[in-house]
Design an enzyme around this catalytic site. Structure first.
Site, short mmCIF file in Angstrom:
data_model
loop_
_atom_site.label_atom_id
_atom_site.label_comp_id
_atom_site.label_asym_id
_atom_site.label_seq_id
_atom_site.Cartn_x
_atom_site.Cartn_y
_atom_site.Cartn_z
N LYS A 64 -36.40 132.84 98.95
CA LYS A 64 -36.70 131.83 99.97
C LYS A 64 -36.92 132.52 101.32
O LYS A 64 -36.20 133.46 101.66
CB LYS A 64 -35.51 130.85 100.04
N SER A 139 -34.56 121.76 100.55
CA SER A 139 -35.53 122.57 101.25
C SER A 139 -36.02 123.80 100.48
O SER A 139 -37.04 124.37 100.84
CB SER A 139 -34.93 123.04 102.58
N SER A 163 -29.96 121.54 99.12
CA SER A 163 -31.28 122.19 99.07
C SER A 163 -31.54 123.15 97.92
O SER A 163 -32.67 123.62 97.76
CB SER A 163 -31.54 122.93 100.37
N1 GLN Z 1 -31.87 117.60 102.82
C1 GLN Z 1 -30.76 118.06 103.61
C2 GLN Z 1 -31.19 118.23 105.06
O1 GLN Z 1 -32.28 117.88 105.36
C3 GLN Z 1 -30.21 119.32 103.02
C4 GLN Z 1 -30.94 120.53 103.42
C5 GLN Z 1 -30.28 121.77 102.93
O2 GLN Z 1 -29.43 121.74 102.06
N2 GLN Z 1 -30.67 122.87 103.52
O3 GLN Z 1 -30.46 118.67 105.88
#
Ligand code: GLN
Length: 473
Positions: A64, A139, A163
């Site tokens: 990532k 994400s 994420s």
């Molecule tokens: N969807 C969550 C957010 O927008 C989690 C994102 C994550 O785990 N990095 O913060």
């Protein structure tokens, strides 16, 4: 070559060890696949570098774009970091390289890991390999789409509120968020430091265990890292006898779409067939997880993102004086969701509101952790669907941040409590309103540092589920 792409990482490694394949052949086959990326899973692919030796035999891995890689552009999906060349490599990636893995490319992601669909990437969204008009989740959507779409054998991502697990679920692969502190955060671009954790996205549970074995460890460069005492063992369990599973009613009933609920219930049946004892339980404060998370995570993000001022990293928008340069750089470099979070977080931490929002959210966080502690006094694991829905359409939730935030309903309680959880593919279901069937994830959470036991249970269940569907695209 196409045979190489059929292998899991552990499968490829066995062939390398048996002398049937070389690490370079395996890398090159995947590099060719990655170069054909039509999903926009990668922001960048990299050249084969280094020797094909070490435990991981030269295997390629997708990383990532939130992990710093020395001399290789690292943007965290943000325009503000365009052109940034980190002077060092994140410990998680360094551990992989020292074990003989080689970076195949940097994967697309929601800007600074804020999002559940990858549509917040500053470089354009990733497409779901099961249906290119749908999101891969986020994400870590680029990492999940790369693994599911046959563009990488395995990948790493980060999970702050879901994420890793949510995109793994929406793409039909395995994703695990380890215990907070299990893997070093050094060199991992910070979103919400008390929640962020690195973990594996893989085709199967064995690969997740293999990857976590190499990732975990205490790191003197991250004072919150602990590693996992005793390390991680490869899973071997074939039944679930003697294990107690709690199904929290708050996370498995209302708000879960019918197709997802049907797959969840069928999988609970398999847990019982394998000898597991399943009982309904309660996590009374878990439904407040979203509210607490969307105060705490933006609060921490507003502090972490203060460093992007046009002076030290990436983009700078010149202006007549210093303050104007800061403002123009941040106005141009950050996307709308990141700006929303910075405003939310700054407000929640401001004098006069701090206690009402941040303080209150921290108290809710403690209650959620207490709920899990109470549940684990009677159960080995807590099981839930990973995501309330299957993959949604591109654009479907972009105008409604609250609907987007609800994607995290089943995944935020675990990082708030610091505990590990895995998502494994459990079957397919049609989305509400019809359309082709899409993957559904099943989540298993356990107490802090129970990774080996979670992986073992997931392994037994994975065998019983026998998920072998593949994206058509
Ligand atoms: N969807 C969550 C957010 O927008 C989690 C994102 C994550 O785990 N990095 O913060």
């Amino acid at each position: 070559m196409s045979d190489i792409l059929e292998l899991t990482a552990a499968g490829a490694l066995a062939k390398i060890e048996a002398g049937e394949l070389s690490g370079d052949e395996v890398f090159d086959a995947w590099a060719e696949a990655a170069d054909g990326d039509e999903l926009h899973a990668y922001l960048k692919t990299t050249e084969r570098e280094g020797e094909a030796d070490g435990r991981l035999g030269g295997l390629p891995i997708a990383v990532k774009d939130i992990f710093c890689t020395e001399g290789v552009e690292t943007t965290a999906g943000s325009r503000i970091l365009e052109g940034y060349l980190p002077p060092y490599t994140a410990t998680a990636v360094r551990n992989l390289q020292q074990a003989g893995a080689r970076v195949l490319g940097k994967t697309n992601m929601d800007e600074f890991a804020m999002g559940s669909s990858n549509e917040n990437s500053g470089y354009g969204p990733v497409r779901n390999p099961w249906d290119r008009e749908r999101v891969p989740g986020g994400s870590s959507g680029g990492s999940a789409a790369a693994v599911a779409g046959g563009l990488a054998p395995w990948a790493i991502g980060t999970d702050t509120g879901g994420s890793i697990r949510q995109p793994a679920a929406l793409c039909g692969i395995v994703g695990m968020k380890p215990t907070y502190g299990a893997v070093s955060r050094y060199g991992m671009i910070a979103f919400a430091s008390s929640l962020d954790q690195c973990g594996p996205l893989t085709r199967d549970v064995t690969d997740a265990a293999l990857l976590l074995q190499v990732l975990e460890g205490r790191d003197p460069c991250d004072s919150t890292s602990t590693g996992i005492e005793g390390g991680v063992e490869l899973p071997s369990r074939e039944d679930l006898s003697g294990l107690r599973f709690g199904v929290p009613r708050e996370l498995s009933g209302d708000g879960i779409e019918p197709g997802v609920r049907a797959v969840f219930e069928r999988t609970v049946g398999l847990v019982e067939e394998l000898g597991g004892e399943v009982t309904e339980t309660a996590l009374p404060h878990a439904p407040h997880g979203i509210s607490a998370y969307y105060v705490i995570a933006p609060a921490e993000a507003s502090a972490n993102l203060a460093r992007y001022d046009g002076v030290r990293y990436g983009v700078r928008e010149e202006a007549g004086d210093l303050t104007a340069m800061y403002e123009r750089t941040r106005a141009a470099g950050f996307g709308p969701e990141v700006k929303r979070r910075i405003m939310l977080g700054t407000y929640a931490l401001s004098s006069g509101y701090y206690e009402a929002y941040y303080g209150q959210a921290q108290r809710v966080r403690t209650k959620i952790a207490d709920d899990f502690r109470a549940a684990f006094a009677s159960f080995d694991f807590v099981i839930t669907p990973t995501s309330p829905t299957v993959a949604f359409r591109l654009g479907e939730r972009t105008d409604d941040p609250l609907a987007m935030y609800l994607s995290d309903y089943c995944t935020v309680p675990m990082p708030l409590a610091g505990i590990p959880a895995i998502s494994i593919p459990a079957g397919l279901a049609a989305p509400e309103g019809g359309a082709g069937e899409l993957p559904v994830g099943f989540q298993i959470a356990g107490p802090a540092y129970s990774e080996t036991r979670i992986l073992d249970a997931a392994h037994a269940l994975e065998r019983a589920i026998g998920f072998d569907a593949r994206p058509q695209a």
